[in-house]
Design an enzyme around this catalytic site. Structure first.
Site, short mmCIF file in Angstrom:
data_model
loop_
_atom_site.label_atom_id
_atom_site.label_comp_id
_atom_site.label_asym_id
_atom_site.label_seq_id
_atom_site.Cartn_x
_atom_site.Cartn_y
_atom_site.Cartn_z
N GLY A 84 0.80 -1.23 0.00
CA GLY A 84 0.00 0.00 0.00
C GLY A 84 0.83 1.27 0.00
N GLU A 122 1.13 27.34 7.22
CA GLU A 122 0.10 26.63 7.97
C GLU A 122 -1.08 27.56 8.23
OE1 GLU A 122 -0.68 23.41 9.36
OE2 GLU A 122 -2.44 24.57 9.98
N MET A 134 -5.35 8.19 10.46
CA MET A 134 -4.86 7.49 9.26
C MET A 134 -3.45 6.99 9.52
SD MET A 134 -6.31 9.72 6.13
CE MET A 134 -8.03 9.61 5.65
N HIS A 180 19.70 1.84 33.52
CA HIS A 180 20.50 3.05 33.51
C HIS A 180 21.80 2.80 32.77
CE1 HIS A 180 22.39 6.74 34.86
NE2 HIS A 180 23.45 6.03 35.21
P1 NAI Z 1 -2.28 16.32 8.64
O1 NAI Z 1 -3.72 16.27 8.88
O2 NAI Z 1 -1.33 15.68 9.59
O3 NAI Z 1 -1.83 17.86 8.53
C1 NAI Z 1 -2.36 18.74 7.58
C2 NAI Z 1 -2.04 20.18 7.99
O4 NAI Z 1 -2.42 21.03 6.95
C3 NAI Z 1 -2.80 20.63 9.24
O5 NAI Z 1 -1.90 21.23 10.12
C4 NAI Z 1 -3.81 21.63 8.67
O6 NAI Z 1 -4.14 22.64 9.59
C5 NAI Z 1 -3.05 22.18 7.48
N1 NAI Z 1 -3.88 22.75 6.43
C6 NAI Z 1 -5.04 22.26 5.94
N2 NAI Z 1 -5.49 23.08 4.96
C7 NAI Z 1 -4.58 24.06 4.82
C8 NAI Z 1 -4.47 25.20 3.96
N3 NAI Z 1 -5.39 25.45 3.03
N4 NAI Z 1 -3.40 26.02 4.07
C9 NAI Z 1 -2.45 25.77 5.01
N5 NAI Z 1 -2.51 24.71 5.85
C10 NAI Z 1 -3.56 23.87 5.75
O7 NAI Z 1 -2.08 15.77 7.15
P2 NAI Z 1 -0.80 15.27 6.38
O8 NAI Z 1 0.43 15.83 6.98
O9 NAI Z 1 -1.09 15.56 4.95
O10 NAI Z 1 -0.82 13.72 6.62
C11 NAI Z 1 -1.91 12.94 6.15
C12 NAI Z 1 -2.11 11.72 6.98
O11 NAI Z 1 -1.02 10.85 6.86
C13 NAI Z 1 -2.26 12.07 8.44
O12 NAI Z 1 -3.51 11.61 8.87
C14 NAI Z 1 -1.15 11.35 9.13
O13 NAI Z 1 -1.64 10.69 10.28
C15 NAI Z 1 -0.63 10.35 8.12
N6 NAI Z 1 0.81 10.29 8.20
C16 NAI Z 1 1.39 9.72 9.29
C17 NAI Z 1 2.74 9.70 9.44
C18 NAI Z 1 3.35 9.08 10.64
O14 NAI Z 1 2.68 8.31 11.31
N7 NAI Z 1 4.59 9.38 10.98
C19 NAI Z 1 3.64 10.28 8.43
C20 NAI Z 1 2.93 10.88 7.35
C21 NAI Z 1 1.58 10.85 7.26
#
Ligand code: NAI
Length: 466
Positions: free
Chosen positions: A40, A203, A319, A445
């Site tokens: 995926g 942001e 997600m 430790h």
């Molecule tokens: P996200 O939901 O984490 O962050 C999106 C960000 O974009 C938010 O801070 C939001 O306020 C901002 N935003 C939304 N519309 C906007 C706009 N028009 N202008 C400026 N800022 C805006 O989504 P992201 O980073 O795309 O990740 C997607 C998914 O993938 C998430 O649900 C995440 O859990 C998952 N993911 C997880 C990872 C991990 O577990 N390490 C790594 C990468 C992704």
């Protein structure tokens, strides 16, 4: 025509894990995948390649900026991006092939192509110009999610890229804009900043990583700023113009209602993801979706059509690959007559930056909203001996526990290796541990995990080393 007990649509971490568990439990199982390789988004264009680049870029950054100061004298540290990408691609290939091997070992039939549901017992798989019908007693939809864009914004994966494009740039962009200060934006922004790009995160909100404990997200932003990432907080992107040699972003400072035009070489759009259900035929067979386009399921993860289940990014909840895996296992066990179950209160989340950020359970903001009475215990890595000798003293551990019962309600960490350390806290919470239980557990430790023990002691205001 083949008859199966279960056909899983989608071979990501949710789907492939579900298929393997179902096969282990004796169900005749198949998994349909259209991508051409299993694993995926996570394995192919998500978690795995991004972690490879995060690790390699961190090594590069350390070799370039830190080693000389620490008595490891290197000269002429150079980036070979082509080699770095090859290394990443190899890791991905090995792991996706590994899943194929696991399918063979567990006797899961791997069907290549795009699956379309015709009834609760009939799936047609289209591949190239051919099609094949399959009969099944049960279906699990695990088709995942896709990147969201902004209105009118065309992602071309060249100048305007999603996370997929950001994982395979052939050159370090001089100036990179990242729209969205969430998981993807900050991980990929960190990668390219370490490799030499001038990165600006734009942001919409006035804080990064929404949903995370606010104290952690504010410390996180401070640390990233120190590392060279620039932030434009509270900015609304109005439009993005692709001039081919550069990209123009027109945005508005929301508080001041002031418009700005900014120019970058590349723009990464990381404003979230949405459920992917295209072409599955859900409407025709009567599977309900919610307002956000996610498939609705009951507590058994069953959709509005009996014997069709859905798991992972395509339903509600975070997600995250590991959440999808747990749901996959739960459904397989339910189908085998067991009592499969997911504890949604204990799903850890990790951001693999440097330092890492890790979290499990409730944030302080959530506890306030629920009017719960809680105690806070905090401990900084600055006072942790292992972090100190490793020159990695940024960040802290924060434990939230119920005021009366002392039960741990949430743990939030920013600091070295906390992505691994959070497992201890998830386990503690699964067992309903109190802060006292953690404080009384002997921690080796010198390790970073002692910061957890100390934070647990701090819940009762008795840390030893701070
Ligand atoms: P996200 O939901 O984490 O962050 C999106 C960000 O974009 C938010 O801070 C939001 O306020 C901002 N935003 C939304 N519309 C906007 C706009 N028009 N202008 C400026 N800022 C805006 O989504 P992201 O980073 O795309 O990740 C997607 C998914 O993938 C998430 O649900 C995440 O859990 C998952 N993911 C997880 C990872 C991990 O577990 N390490 C790594 C990468 C992704």
């Amino acid at each position: 025509m083949d008859n199966f007990d279960l056909i899983v649509i989608g071979g990501g971490p949710g789907g492939y894990v579900c298929a393997i568990r179902a096969a282990q439990l004796g169900l005749k199982t198949a998994c349909i995948e259209s991508r051409g390789s299993l694993g995926g988004t996570c394995l192919n264009v998500g978690c795995i390649p991004s972690k490879s680049l995060l690790n390699l870029s961190d090594n590069f950054q350390k070799a370039k900026n830190n080693f000389n100061k620490q008595g490891i004298e290197l000269e002429g540290v150079k980036l070979n991006i082509e080699k770095m990408m090859l290394n990443k691609n190899k890791s991905v290939q090995v792991l996706t092939k590994g899943v194929e091997f696991l399918f063979k070992k567990n006797k899961v039939t791997y069907i290549k192509g795009k699956g379309v549901i015709f009834s609760k017992n009939d799936i047609v798989v289209y591949e190239n110009n051919g099609k094949q019908n399959y009969k099944t007693k049960n279906i699990v939809i695990a088709t995942g999610s896709e990147a969201v864009s902004l209105p009118g914004l065309q992602i071309d994966e060249k100048n305007i890229i999603s996370s997929t494009g950001a994982l395979s740039l052939s050159k370090v962009p001089k100036k990179l804009a990242v729209i969205g200060g969430g998981y993807i934006g900050l991980e990929m922004g960190s990668v390219w900043s370490r490799l030499g790009s001038d990165v600006t995160v734009i942001e919409y909100l006035d804080y990064i990583t929404p949903g995370m404990d606010r104290e952690i997200s504010s410390e996180f932003k401070k640390i990233l700023t120190k590392q060279g990432l620039k932030f434009k907080m509270g900015f609304k992107v109005n439009f993005v113009k692709n001039n081919n040699s550069s990209v123009l972003i027109n945005c508005t400072n929301i508080k001041e209602s002031k418009e700005e035009n900014l120019e970058f070489d590349k723009v990464l759009v990381a404003v979230g993801r949405k459920a992917y259900t295209e072409g599955l035929n859900l409407g025709k067979i009567g599977i309900n979706k919610d307002k956000k386009g996610r498939i609705e399921v009951n507590e058994r993860l069953e959709t509005s059509v009996k014997n069709i289940y859905a798991i992972g990014d395509v339903i509600k909840g975070p997600m995250l690959a590991h959440k999808a895996e747990e749901e996959g296992i739960a459904v397989a066990e339910i189908l085998a007559g067991q009592s499969g179950h997911v504890n949604y209160d204990v799903i850890p989340g990790v951001i693999y930056t440097s330092p890492e950020v890790a979290t499990v359970g409730k944030t302080e903001e959530q506890l306030k909203e629920e009017s719960r009475s809680y105690k806070v215990g905090k401990f900084p890595f600055l006072a942790n001996s292992r972090a100190k000798v490793n020159n990695e003293t940024e960040g802290f551990v924060k434990i939230l526990a119920d005021s009366k019962t002392d039960k741990v309600l949430g743990v939030h960490i920013i600091g070295p290796h906390c992505g691994d350390m959070i497992a201890e806290m998830a386990l503690a919470m699964e067992f309903g541990a109190s802060a006292e239980d953690i404080a009384r557990t002997c921690h080796a430790h010198p390790t970073h995990t002692e910061a957890i023990k100390e934070a647990a002691l701090a819940v009762d205001k008795r840390p030893i080393h701070f």
